[in-house]
Design an enzyme around this catalytic site. Structure first.
Site, PDB file in Angstrom:
ATOM      1  N   LYS A 149      -2.575   7.062   1.073  1.00  0.00           N
ATOM      2  CA  LYS A 149      -2.360   7.347   2.497  1.00  0.00           C
ATOM      3  C   LYS A 149      -1.279   8.427   2.578  1.00  0.00           C
ATOM      4  O   LYS A 149      -0.104   8.155   2.824  1.00  0.00           O
ATOM      5  CB  LYS A 149      -1.957   6.065   3.236  1.00  0.00           C
ATOM      6  N   GLU A 205     -16.034   6.495   5.686  1.00  0.00           N
ATOM      7  CA  GLU A 205     -15.143   5.945   6.713  1.00  0.00           C
ATOM      8  C   GLU A 205     -15.137   6.890   7.896  1.00  0.00           C
ATOM      9  O   GLU A 205     -15.915   7.840   7.941  1.00  0.00           O
ATOM     10  CB  GLU A 205     -13.724   5.724   6.155  1.00  0.00           C
ATOM     11  N   ARG A 235       0.834  -1.209   0.000  1.00  0.00           N
ATOM     12  CA  ARG A 235       0.000   0.000   0.000  1.00  0.00           C
ATOM     13  C   ARG A 235       0.868   1.257   0.000  1.00  0.00           C
ATOM     14  O   ARG A 235       0.547   2.241  -0.674  1.00  0.00           O
ATOM     15  CB  ARG A 235      -0.953  -0.005   1.202  1.00  0.00           C
TER      16      ARG A 235
END
Ligand code: PXG
Length: 295
Positions: free
Chosen positions: A149, A182, A50
């Site tokens: 991220k 989220e 990721r």
């Protein structure tokens, strides 16, 4: 405490980056938060994948291999003799000038901080969290995709500020269309009947590593997860609700915007998944120490 910084381990006091680092000046960079349990790093390969995907998406080339980066994480735990802890792995655009342009930043800054983790109070797991919905919408995927991220967490921080003002422990965030996506630092799941529901990641949520682990665990016990969009109405009327994240692990939610969820107590399915997740973290992961290999 020894910190990995650009190829070497240095004492905390010497672990500094330049004020010209674009990670600091612009939030230009990516990061991971990764945990170790009983001397094993949980889902290490998935976190590193990721990290590299996030970097690739912002056209940041990380000058090392995925395997080398995995070893940076294991070595960070090892050098600090940590078996149960947390690392913050950060790759910034690097040092440049005062312009926005990444062209002026030839070398990424890479650092990895290993520390013991301050666990959430056990009361949260026994009694559940109260959450509110933030007025601040989650970043739009066509502006700054939440799947990256990135070091730019201001969107989430603005939502946390709202939550703190309301005395809530986490905040639900909606996308531009008003669907639940989220929380500020966690993914969200609902239990409806005998199935789980969680928003798909393409509508504006991070593809959480804990989220994936919970979907796998649920499948193992014969519980299906529907990845579909839902609104606050679905949260208010769910049988159960819980959040997932590296820091929070799996934590029940018992109230949203002052509506009790289900009977207002952590649910049975949530309890089962908390147990299964604890077992998974105890028994799997990339070994940091050679003795764990033979345990
Ligand atoms: N959504 C967002 C926006 C996150 O930041 C998650 C979901 C859960 O993803 P993982 O892969 O961890 O299951 C996150 C991760 C903190 C902290 O200090 C929180 C995260 C990462 C690092 C630190 O609260 N959230």
């Amino acid at each position: 405490m020894l910190i990995y910084l650009n190829g070497e381990f240095v004492p905390k006091e010497r672990a500094s980056v330049s004020v010209f680092d674009h990670g600091l000046l612009y939030g230009d960079g990516v990061f991971e938060g990764i945990r170790a349990y009983s001397g094993r790093v949980f889902r290490l390969a998935e976190h590193i994948r990721r990290l590299f995907d996030s970097a690739h998406a912002i056209r940041l080339a990380i000058p090392m291999s995925l395997d080398e980066m995995e070893e940076v994480v294991r070595a960070s735990f090892r050098k600090n003799d940590i078996r149960d802890g947390y690392v913050r792995l950060v790759v910034t655009r690097g040092t440049g000038d005062l312009g926005l342009s990444p062209d002026k930043c030839p070398t990424p800054t890479i650092f990895c901080i290993a520390d013991t983790i301050a666990l959430y109070p056990s009361q949260y797991y026994d009694e559940g969290l109260s959450v509110i919905t933030a007025a601040t919408r989650r970043n739009a995927p066509d502006a700054l995709n939440p799947r990256v991220k990135s070091l730019n967490y201001l969107n989430n921080i603005l939502a946390i500020i709202e939550g703190q003002a309301a005395g809530a422990q986490e905040v639900i965030m909606l996308n531009q269309e008003g669907y639940v996506v989220e929380c500020s630092g966690d993914n969200i799941f609902l239990v409806r009947g005998d199935a789980l529901v969680t928003p798909p990641t393409h509508v504006g949520a991070l593809a959480g590593i804990t989220r994936d682990a919970v979907i796998d665990l649920a499948r193992d016990i014969g519980v299906k997860t529907d990845e579909r969009m839902f609104t606050l109405y679905d949260v208010y009327t769910a049988d159960e609700c819980f959040l997932t994240g590296t820091a929070a692990e799996v934590v029940p939610v018992v109230s949203a915007d002052s509506r009790p969820i289900g009977d207002g107590k952590p649910g049975a399915m949530t309890g089962k998944l908390i147990e299964a997740f604890r077992e998974l973290t105890r028994t799997t992961g990339s070994p940091v120490y050679t003795d764990v290999l033979h345990a």
